[in-house]
Design an enzyme around this catalytic site. Structure first.
Site, PDB file in Angstrom:
ATOM      1  N   HIS A   1     -88.149 -46.500 110.875  1.00  8.67           N
ATOM      2  CA  HIS A   1     -88.936 -46.452 112.366  1.00  8.67           C
ATOM      3  C   HIS A   1     -88.461 -45.188 113.648  1.00  8.67           C
ATOM      4  O   HIS A   1     -89.371 -44.983 113.382  1.00  8.67           O
ATOM      5  CB  HIS A   1     -87.736 -47.572 113.008  1.00  8.67           C
TER       6      HIS A   1
ATOM      7  N   HIS B   1     -90.794 -42.017 115.554  1.00  6.50           N
ATOM      8  CA  HIS B   1     -90.512 -41.115 116.379  1.00  6.50           C
ATOM      9  C   HIS B   1     -90.986 -39.154 116.149  1.00  6.50           C
ATOM     10  O   HIS B   1     -91.896 -38.652 116.993  1.00  6.50           O
ATOM     11  CB  HIS B   1     -89.535 -41.203 116.592  1.00  6.50           C
TER      12      HIS B   1
ATOM     13  N   GLU C   1     -92.561 -46.470 122.094  1.00  2.00           N
ATOM     14  CA  GLU C   1     -92.532 -47.231 121.244  1.00  2.00           C
ATOM     15  C   GLU C   1     -93.623 -48.142 120.975  1.00  2.00           C
ATOM     16  O   GLU C   1     -93.758 -48.054 120.038  1.00  2.00           O
ATOM     17  CB  GLU C   1     -91.300 -48.316 121.592  1.00  2.00           C
TER      18      GLU C   1
ATOM     19  N   SER D   1     -94.505 -47.879 113.128  1.00  3.46           N
ATOM     20  CA  SER D   1     -93.763 -47.457 111.147  1.00  3.46           C
ATOM     21  C   SER D   1     -93.693 -48.902 111.344  1.00  3.46           C
ATOM     22  O   SER D   1     -93.219 -50.115 110.120  1.00  3.46           O
ATOM     23  CB  SER D   1     -92.169 -46.959 112.649  1.00  3.46           C
TER      24      SER D   1
END
Ligand SMILES: [Fe+2]
Length: 297
Positions: free
Chosen positions: A133, A138, A179, A198
């Site tokens: 993740h 990111h 997010e 993700s």
């Protein structure tokens, strides 16, 4: 609530083995063959899912950073590439860290990532963000100069928000952009939020499913909107561009805004309000079916 200096220091004390800023060595050589294989499986699944769905800058970031090379990325090599592009680096931390430490790293262009990778039975659901993740989700966009500036601005904004006791409001901005953000790409919508890109399930749901609302991004609106951490989002906010997101965040004076929001009621996760720019009015069928399931359970 009042804290004594000792309380604050105890709260900020890193666990054994971590540095004062909570970073730990990634210990890349300690990853097992099974852990590298887990990364490769997750990577292959998302690499097949995302083209055409994710903002092109994300795929460019994967490429520029060499993230499609097999195995769990080594943070030293990754940071060297990233530093040359935007001045960011990636550092390992032991799971969740105190907010002030987190914001301090972002403000200094350091992205904090967990070093552990999920177990095979956790392929689809994770309670705590893992390295897949954190890094796959990111880091690619940190290679994009404007998004990189936004992340630093968010860190600086977080440090300021702490003085206003407004962290939980500002956290909604992170949630609904970094997010779970969507972005307009000509007439299409694309993914850019790390929590979506993700996640195999949500990278389909967020774009294709008729359930969620998709609304034009409005900073003040987002700061008032609750979110859910236990399932796919019921509302996504769509930005026009990274430039526009950065501009809106830098232009606004947060101090009076936080004061104004103190007395403003929160907005529910599925509400649509008269001033909203509605792109999709969601059926909320997914959330309703989950609720029915829970009632019958
Ligand atoms: Fe994340």
């Amino acid at each position: 609530m009042e804290y004594s200096t000792d309380d604050i220091l105890a709260r900020l004390a890193p666990p054994p083995g971590a540095a004062a800023d909570w970073t730990i060595p990634q210990a890349w050589r300690d990853y097992t063959r099974a852990e590298h294989a887990m990364w490769d499986r997750l990577f292959a699944r998302q690499a097949a899912m995302l083209p055409g769905r994710v903002v092109p800058a994300f795929l460019e970031g994967l490429d520029l950073l060499g993230l499609s090379e097999p195995g769990i990325p080594d943070f030293d090599a990754l940071s060297e590439r990233l530093r040359k592009l935007t001045g960011w680096t990636v550092v390992a931390v032991p799971g969740l860290i105190p907010e002030e430490i987190f914001f301090g790293h972002l403000a200094n262009r350091r992205f904090v990532a967990g070093r552990f990778i999920r177990k095979p039975e956790q392929s689809d659901y994770l309670e705590e963000p893992d390295i897949f993740h954190d890094v796959f989700g990111h880091v690619p966009l940190l290679a994009h100069p404007v998004f990189a500036d936004y992340m630093q601005a968010y860190g600086e904004g977080g440090l300021r928000a702490m003085r206003f006791g407004a962290i939980h409001k500002l956290a909604r901005l992170y949630w609904y952009t970094v997010e779970f953000g969507l972005i307009r790409d000509d007439s299409d919508l694309k993914l850019y939020g790390a929590g979506i890109v993700s996640s195999h399930g949500e990278s389909r749901f967020a774009l294709d499913d008729p359930s969620p609302n998709r609304l034009g991004f409005d900073l003040k609106r987002v700061l008032k909107t609750r979110y859910r951490i236990d399932d796919y989002q019921q509302t996504y906010f769509v930005i026009d561009s990274f430039d526009d997101l950065l501009r809106q965040t830098l232009e606004i004076d947060f101090a009076p805004l936080y004061r104004e929001l103190e007395s403003a009621p929160d907005i529910d996760i599925d509400s649509i309000l008269p001033g909203d720019r509605v792109i999709t009015r969601g059926t909320q069928a997914h959330a309703k079916s989950r609720l029915m399931g829970e009632r019958h359970a």
